[in-house]
Enzyme design. Structure first.
Site, short mmCIF file in Angstrom:
data_model
loop_
_atom_site.label_atom_id
_atom_site.label_comp_id
_atom_site.label_asym_id
_atom_site.label_seq_id
_atom_site.Cartn_x
_atom_site.Cartn_y
_atom_site.Cartn_z
CG MET A 175 -1.91 -1.12 1.26
SD MET A 175 -3.16 -0.90 2.55
CE MET A 175 -2.20 -1.06 4.03
CB CYS A 182 -1.73 6.70 -1.36
SG CYS A 182 -2.73 5.78 -2.53
CB CYS A 235 -3.27 1.60 -1.18
SG CYS A 235 -2.24 2.20 -2.50
CE1 TYR A 292 -2.24 -1.54 -2.84
CE2 TYR A 292 -4.41 -2.50 -3.28
CZ TYR A 292 -3.54 -1.42 -3.34
OH TYR A 292 -3.94 -0.25 -3.89
CB CYS A 322 20.10 -16.40 26.88
SG CYS A 322 20.35 -14.63 26.85
CB CYS A 329 22.98 -13.21 25.39
SG CYS A 329 21.69 -14.27 24.74
CB CYS A 356 26.24 21.47 13.52
SG CYS A 356 28.01 21.41 13.67
C1 LIG Z 1 27.80 -17.72 22.38
C2 LIG Z 1 26.38 -17.30 22.13
C3 LIG Z 1 26.05 -15.97 22.15
C4 LIG Z 1 24.73 -15.57 21.94
N1 LIG Z 1 24.44 -14.23 21.97
C5 LIG Z 1 23.18 -13.82 21.77
C6 LIG Z 1 22.85 -12.44 21.83
O1 LIG Z 1 23.70 -11.61 22.06
N2 LIG Z 1 21.56 -12.08 21.65
C7 LIG Z 1 20.58 -13.00 21.39
O2 LIG Z 1 19.43 -12.63 21.21
N3 LIG Z 1 20.85 -14.32 21.34
C8 LIG Z 1 22.14 -14.76 21.52
N4 LIG Z 1 22.41 -16.09 21.50
C9 LIG Z 1 21.31 -17.05 21.22
C10 LIG Z 1 20.44 -17.29 22.46
O3 LIG Z 1 21.25 -17.60 23.55
C11 LIG Z 1 19.45 -18.42 22.17
O4 LIG Z 1 18.72 -18.10 21.01
C12 LIG Z 1 18.45 -18.64 23.32
O5 LIG Z 1 19.11 -18.74 24.55
C13 LIG Z 1 17.62 -19.90 23.06
O6 LIG Z 1 16.70 -20.10 24.09
P1 LIG Z 1 15.84 -21.46 24.16
O7 LIG Z 1 14.91 -21.30 25.29
O8 LIG Z 1 15.31 -21.79 22.83
O9 LIG Z 1 16.90 -22.59 24.48
P2 LIG Z 1 17.88 -22.76 25.74
O10 LIG Z 1 18.04 -21.51 26.47
O11 LIG Z 1 19.09 -23.43 25.21
O12 LIG Z 1 17.08 -23.75 26.71
C14 LIG Z 1 16.93 -25.09 26.41
C15 LIG Z 1 17.03 -25.89 27.69
O13 LIG Z 1 16.44 -27.17 27.46
C16 LIG Z 1 17.12 -28.11 28.26
N5 LIG Z 1 16.80 -29.44 27.73
C17 LIG Z 1 17.12 -29.95 26.50
N6 LIG Z 1 16.60 -31.19 26.37
C18 LIG Z 1 15.94 -31.47 27.51
C19 LIG Z 1 15.20 -32.61 27.97
N7 LIG Z 1 15.01 -33.68 27.21
N8 LIG Z 1 14.68 -32.55 29.21
C20 LIG Z 1 14.83 -31.45 30.01
N9 LIG Z 1 15.51 -30.38 29.62
C21 LIG Z 1 16.05 -30.38 28.39
C22 LIG Z 1 18.57 -27.69 28.13
O14 LIG Z 1 19.35 -28.19 29.21
C23 LIG Z 1 18.46 -26.16 28.13
O15 LIG Z 1 18.67 -25.62 29.42
C24 LIG Z 1 23.72 -16.54 21.71
C25 LIG Z 1 24.04 -17.90 21.72
C26 LIG Z 1 25.36 -18.29 21.92
C27 LIG Z 1 25.69 -19.76 21.92
#
Ligand SMILES: Cc1cc2nc3c(=O)[nH]c(=O)nc-3n(C[C@H](O)[C@H](O)[C@H](O)COP(=O)(O)OP(=O)(O)OC[C@H]3O[C@@H](n4cnc5c(N)ncnc54)[C@H](O)[C@@H]3O)c2cc1C
Length: 554
Positions: free
Chosen positions: A14, A16, A19, A68, A129, A134, A551
């Protein structure tokens, strides 16, 4: 009384108020539609009240015929009772498998809806995280930045590496912060909700709605799989035998290696490369693709290489890795770069080639949940799996893997699972940040993506030498690139390489989300001597040479 649905659509194309009228008329003409409203063309939203029999495809087709595009955002019964359905004797309305960000967002939303929830966590509460993602990575990055910038207070013309710092002390401080945030933001928060129980142990799906945890079986009303992801390494000859570290191990190194090769030039590879280089490690990045930061605009990819090389990081693209071996206390990576063979050596090897969903070994397929090619859990637009009682959210459903996406998904899945809210998982205008210095932050379409979609675009690229904040801070590293629709000036994409780009990008995120134009950005007040003023200057650059402005650019 006949049942009715409330339906929300996002409308693209869209330009305007006319639209908006066309779309409204097209929707109202669909048989069974009682009311349709499009607030303004800039809102890009249509809301509809229709008889339950009206299919969303009829609505999107009507919008398409009027010229659209429509994308479903929400569909739910109009008088949807915001009440959790009866538990039918089940102990919990909802059980989450996993206790990370997606699960916590889901559990809190469920508790707010009056549901009784159990979070099952087999590892450390809080998930990736706060523990290994993070939080620890960003605090180490900040420590490296402080150490580096105090060694070089004027950032321009950097030539040498800073002296090595007390890495062990920095790691201890990082661990203290992680422990405090885990306690404050996860453990204590769960305790504030009497309806949330944390069960420690590994969950296994037994089919239907059954879950086993350490020998005890539960049959909750609904299940949310939120099991996260793990570091993934490609099949490289000799890699496993030679040994390597991933992002998790890199955060906890007992001592810094003298030199480090990082395989992978995406966000995590770049962040860790600069972090370690700033602590005095000799770092080399090996990237298989034609350039690092492949997800970003080429201008930004080229500029970040220049800055990393200025900090003595060697950045190699187009690298084919033939094999890896370890001998005499060092790792040797046999490569072919642009047709030339080279053996790269370092004391330590890190693999940063992405993450894959945790989806194996806990009964998903037996419970009727289908997986994609990379092991990601397949869900529909409501985050429901092929087992109608099982939803999934967060990293386990695949890219994009960000904590704010995981949290959004967890909350949305619960509203759909417990309330039948019919909300659609919609990642439109999703910003992302790579925490290098300067930071890379982007939202919306890159120029090439917009063109590939058949859109006619204009672009502006502003060097930070034109931004007063950058000059005053004596850090003019970076650029801002804006992509706008040619005909309307609607902002389609923003790509920022700058100190604090992660803060700057939020203005562009709102602009894209709410359909603002480049002219809207120009006409909006921006405080002088802020980095976000760069967005206004980049918007002005579409029509003016900002070098000729005074500026307070008008
Ligand atoms: C180094 C690094 C830096 C990052 N930096 C950023 C950032 O700056 N900004 C950002 O937005 N994102 C960042 N991320 C990504 C972010 O951390 C993830 O996207 C987010 O934490 C995922 O959350 P989740 O709940 O999906 O999984 P998770 O937080 O991984 O949780 C999953 C949990 O499930 C548990 N689990 C698995 N299987 C089972 C089971 N069968 N029974 C019971 N428990 C189980 C695990 O033990 C785990 O604790 C980063 C990731 C990494 C690795």
């Amino acid at each position: 009384m006949a049942e009715k649905n409330y339906i929300a659509l996002r409308i693209e194309g869209m330009t305007c108020d006319g639209c908006a009228r066309h779309v409204t008329e097209a929707l109202k003409a669909v048989p069974g539609v009682e009311d349709a409203q499009v607030g303004s063309w800039k809102s890009g939203q249509a809301t509809i009240v229709a008889e339950a029999g009206v299919k969303e495809a009829e609505l999107t087709e009507a919008v398409k015929k009027s010229g659209y595009r429509a994308i479903l955002r929400e569909k739910r019964p109009l008088e949807c009772e915001r009440r959790v359905p009866s538990r039918n004797g089940a102990e919990y309305d909802l059980m989450t498998i996993g206790g990370g960000s997606a699960a916590f967002a889901a559990a809190i939303k469920a508790a707010e809806l009056g549901a009784k929830v159990a979070i099952v966590e087999k590892g450390t509460i809080g998930g990736t995280c706060v523990n290994i993602g993070c939080v620890p990575s960003k605090t180490l990055i900040k420590a490296a930045e402080v150490c580096y910038h105090s060694a070089y207070p004027n950032f321009e013309g950097l030539t040498a590496c800073p002296p090595p710092s007390d890495w062990q002390r920095v790691v201890e401080q990082k661990n203290d912060l992680v422990a405090a945030l885990r306690e404050g933001k996860y453990v204590n928060v769960a305790e504030m909700y009497p309806n949330i129980t944390i069960i420690r142990g590994e969950a296994k799906l037994l089919g239907g709605r059954k879950i086993a945890v350490d020998g005890k079986t539960y049959t909750p009303g609904k299940i949310l799989v939120a099991t996260g992801s793990h570091n993934w390494a490609p099949p490289i000859s000799g890699l496993e035998e030679a040994g390597y570290i991933d992002s998790t191990l890199a955060l906890d190194l007992k001592e810094l290696p003298e030199s480090l090769i990082i395989i992978g030039g995406g966000a995590i590879g770049l962040e860790f490369a600069q972090l370690f280089a700033r602590f005095g490690v000799r770092v080399m990045i090996l990237e298989a693709g034609p350039r690092v930061a492949m997800a970003e605009e080429p201008e930004i990819g080229e500029a970040i290489v220049k800055y990393l090389e200025g900090e003595k990081v060697r950045v190699c693209a187009n690298v084919k890795i033939k094999k890896v071996e370890r001998a005499d206390g060092e790792v040797r990576v046999h490569t072919e770069m642009n047709g030339v063979r080279e053996i790269c050596t370092a004391k330590q090897l890190m693999v940063a080639t992405g993450r894959r969903a945790n989806s194996a070994g806990f009964g998903l397929e037996e419970a009727g949940v289908k997986l994609g090619k990379k092991g990601e859990i397949l869900v529909n637009e409501h985050l429901q799996t092929d087992n109608s009682d099982i939803y999934a959210a967060g990293d386990c459903i695949g890219d994009p893997m960000y904590v704010y996406v995981a949290a959004y998904a967890g909350g949305l899945a619960v509203e759909n699972a417990l309330n039948g809210a019919g909300k659609v998982y919609d990642l439109f205008a999703l910003p992302r940040v790579t925490f290098t210095d300067p930071q890379i932050a982007s939202v919306g379409l890159m120029e090439a993506e917009a063109k590939a979609k058949g859109l006619q675009v204009d672009t502006s690229v502003l060097d930070l030498k034109n931004v007063p904040r950058a000059l005053a801070s004596r850090d003019t590293r970076g650029l801002i690139k804006l992509v706008a629709e040619k005909e309307t000036g609607r902002l389609l994409g923003a790509h920022v390489l700058a100190a604090d780009a992660g803060e700057v990008i939020q203005e562009a995120t709102l602009a894209i989300r709410f359909g603002l134009t480049v002219q809207d950005l120009v006409e909006t007040f921006h405080p002088y001597l802020t980095m976000v003023e760069g967005i206004k200057l980049a918007a002005l650059t579409f029509k003016k040479d900002v070098a000729k402005l005074s500026c307070c650019a008008a």
